[in-house]
Design a protein around this motif. Structure first.
Motif, PDB file in Angstrom:
ATOM      1  N   LYS A  21     -53.231  34.321 -17.618  1.00 18.50           N
ATOM      2  CA  LYS A  21     -52.902  34.161 -19.039  1.00 18.50           C
ATOM      3  C   LYS A  21     -53.360  32.799 -19.540  1.00 18.50           C
ATOM      4  O   LYS A  21     -53.832  32.668 -20.684  1.00 18.50           O
ATOM      5  N   LEU A  22     -53.231  31.776 -18.703  1.00 16.50           N
ATOM      6  CA  LEU A  22     -53.689  30.446 -19.089  1.00 16.50           C
ATOM      7  C   LEU A  22     -55.194  30.432 -19.305  1.00 16.50           C
ATOM      8  O   LEU A  22     -55.688  29.874 -20.298  1.00 16.50           O
ATOM      9  N   VAL A  23     -55.927  31.052 -18.393  1.00 16.70           N
ATOM     10  CA  VAL A  23     -57.386  31.103 -18.522  1.00 16.70           C
ATOM     11  C   VAL A  23     -57.788  31.856 -19.787  1.00 16.70           C
ATOM     12  O   VAL A  23     -58.724  31.463 -20.495  1.00 16.70           O
ATOM     13  N   ASN A  24     -57.052  32.921 -20.123  1.00 13.68           N
ATOM     14  CA  ASN A  24     -57.374  33.706 -21.313  1.00 13.68           C
ATOM     15  C   ASN A  24     -57.187  32.921 -22.603  1.00 13.68           C
ATOM     16  O   ASN A  24     -57.937  33.105 -23.572  1.00 13.68           O
TER      17      ASN A  24
ATOM     18  N   MET B  70     -43.909  28.281 -22.307  1.00 15.56           N
ATOM     19  CA  MET B  70     -42.665  28.284 -21.544  1.00 15.56           C
ATOM     20  C   MET B  70     -42.880  27.806 -20.103  1.00 15.56           C
ATOM     21  O   MET B  70     -42.011  27.152 -19.524  1.00 15.56           O
ATOM     22  N   THR B  71     -44.046  28.117 -19.539  1.00 17.41           N
ATOM     23  CA  THR B  71     -44.314  27.669 -18.165  1.00 17.41           C
ATOM     24  C   THR B  71     -44.612  26.176 -18.096  1.00 17.41           C
ATOM     25  O   THR B  71     -44.486  25.574 -17.026  1.00 17.41           O
ATOM     26  N   LEU B  72     -44.980  25.561 -19.227  1.00 15.99           N
ATOM     27  CA  LEU B  72     -45.351  24.145 -19.227  1.00 15.99           C
ATOM     28  C   LEU B  72     -44.201  23.226 -19.635  1.00 15.99           C
ATOM     29  O   LEU B  72     -44.347  22.000 -19.542  1.00 15.99           O
ATOM     30  N   VAL B  73     -43.087  23.780 -20.071  1.00 22.50           N
ATOM     31  CA  VAL B  73     -41.964  22.937 -20.509  1.00 22.50           C
ATOM     32  C   VAL B  73     -41.445  22.088 -19.352  1.00 22.50           C
ATOM     33  O   VAL B  73     -41.270  20.861 -19.475  1.00 22.50           O
TER      34      VAL B  73
ATOM     35  N   PHE C 175     -48.927  21.681 -28.023  1.00 18.92           N
ATOM     36  CA  PHE C 175     -48.109  21.263 -26.886  1.00 18.92           C
ATOM     37  C   PHE C 175     -48.755  21.705 -25.581  1.00 18.92           C
ATOM     38  O   PHE C 175     -48.812  20.929 -24.610  1.00 18.92           O
ATOM     39  N   CYS C 176     -49.236  22.939 -25.546  1.00 19.71           N
ATOM     40  CA  CYS C 176     -49.893  23.445 -24.337  1.00 19.71           C
ATOM     41  C   CYS C 176     -51.128  22.613 -24.012  1.00 19.71           C
ATOM     42  O   CYS C 176     -51.339  22.208 -22.852  1.00 19.71           O
ATOM     43  N   THR C 177     -51.955  22.345 -25.012  1.00 16.08           N
ATOM     44  CA  THR C 177     -53.170  21.570 -24.778  1.00 16.08           C
ATOM     45  C   THR C 177     -52.846  20.164 -24.308  1.00 16.08           C
ATOM     46  O   THR C 177     -53.433  19.654 -23.337  1.00 16.08           O
ATOM     47  N   ALA C 178     -51.902  19.506 -24.988  1.00 19.42           N
ATOM     48  CA  ALA C 178     -51.549  18.133 -24.631  1.00 19.42           C
ATOM     49  C   ALA C 178     -50.960  18.055 -23.229  1.00 19.42           C
ATOM     50  O   ALA C 178     -51.263  17.134 -22.462  1.00 19.42           O
ATOM     51  N   THR C 179     -50.127  19.017 -22.868  1.00 18.06           N
ATOM     52  CA  THR C 179     -49.511  19.005 -21.541  1.00 18.06           C
ATOM     53  C   THR C 179     -50.548  19.199 -20.449  1.00 18.06           C
ATOM     54  O   THR C 179     -50.526  18.511 -19.422  1.00 18.06           O
TER      55      THR C 179
END
Length: 252
Positions: free
Chosen positions: A66-69, A102-105, A174-178
């Motif tokens: 899912k992350l790669v997608n 949610m996986t990166l929190v 948030f996802c990109t920055a994390t």
């Protein structure tokens, strides 16, 4: 040549050099001081951190597809504001983005706690495990404040697509920055930089992504609203929640 050893004589504090066979006659042997044994609390804290880190790795592997997608869309939103609209139009991509968020929190909270990026006075005297719990609680409170501002802002007066794209842009960035800051911390771990310097670099990266987020939200709103309404929305939805977060770090 006779072996020699540095000692501190009992009768004087000056250093002398004596033969090794008489070095222990009237002096104190100079040895390196070793740190005290690791306490049970420190071992427990390390175990908690290691366990959570391992859990993050396992979860990331599970949702790696899912992350790669979603990565192309994450990068696209950084470069162009219209990509935020395209991302929300795709139900699959938006769902994958939400799962990635949610996986990166937890990794984000571990990173912030590790380098003291959020470190008000009340958190500095806590144990690492307790400070991690507080950091996670503050982040959740920040999300709740943002959601509350979104609910009460009256942004429903604009189109649903514009409102949703602007609202969810925070989770996208948030996802990109994390991901970027995690990569940065991993790379800098193999350098001679101190934790303070690494923390400062990560803080600057987060600030840079937040500025880009604010610009993108401005562009999304300005496409459907007047300049005054755009500024009002930004003050309510971005500046107010983030201002509260910064104030908590400075004055508590």
């Amino acid at each position: 040549m006779t072996d020699t050893l540095n000692i501190i004589p009992a009768s004087d504090t000056a250093e002398l050099i004596q033969p090794i066979d008489s070095a222990f006659g009237a002096g104190t042997l100079k040895l390196h001081r070793f740190p005290a044994a690791i306490t049970a609390e420190a071992r427990h804290t390390d175990l908690i951190t290691d366990t959570l880190t391992t859990l993050c790795v396992i979860v990331s592997i599970i949702f790696l597809k899912k992350l790669v997608n979603v990565i192309p869309s994450l990068l696209g939103c950084t470069a162009r504001w219209k990509e935020a609209l395209n991302l929300e139009y795709s139900m699959k991509l938006s769902r994958d983005r939400n799962i990635v968020f949610m996986t990166l929190v937890l990794p984000f909270c571990l990173l912030v706690n590790r380098y003291g990026i959020y470190s008000p006075d009340f958190i500095r005297d806590l144990s690492p495990s307790a400070s991690l719990l507080v950091t996670a609680g503050v982040f959740i409170a920040y999300i709740i404040i943002r959601e509350g501002a979104q609910f009460f802002s009256g942004s429903k007066k604009i189109s649903k697509e514009t409102s949703n794209a602007s609202h969810m842009a925070f989770y996208t960035f948030f996802c990109t920055a994390t991901l970027v800051t995690l990569a940065t911390s991993g790379i800098l771990h193999f350098t001679n930089l101190s934790d303070t310097t690494t923390g400062n670099i990560i803080t600057y990266e987060i600030a840079a992504f937040y500025i880009i987020l604010t610009v993108r939200r401005y562009q999304i709103f300005s496409n459907s609203c007047s300049l005054f309404s755009t500024i009002l929305y930004l003050c309510t939805l971005e500046i107010l929640p983030t201002g509260i977060l910064i104030m908590s770090a400075l004055f508590f």
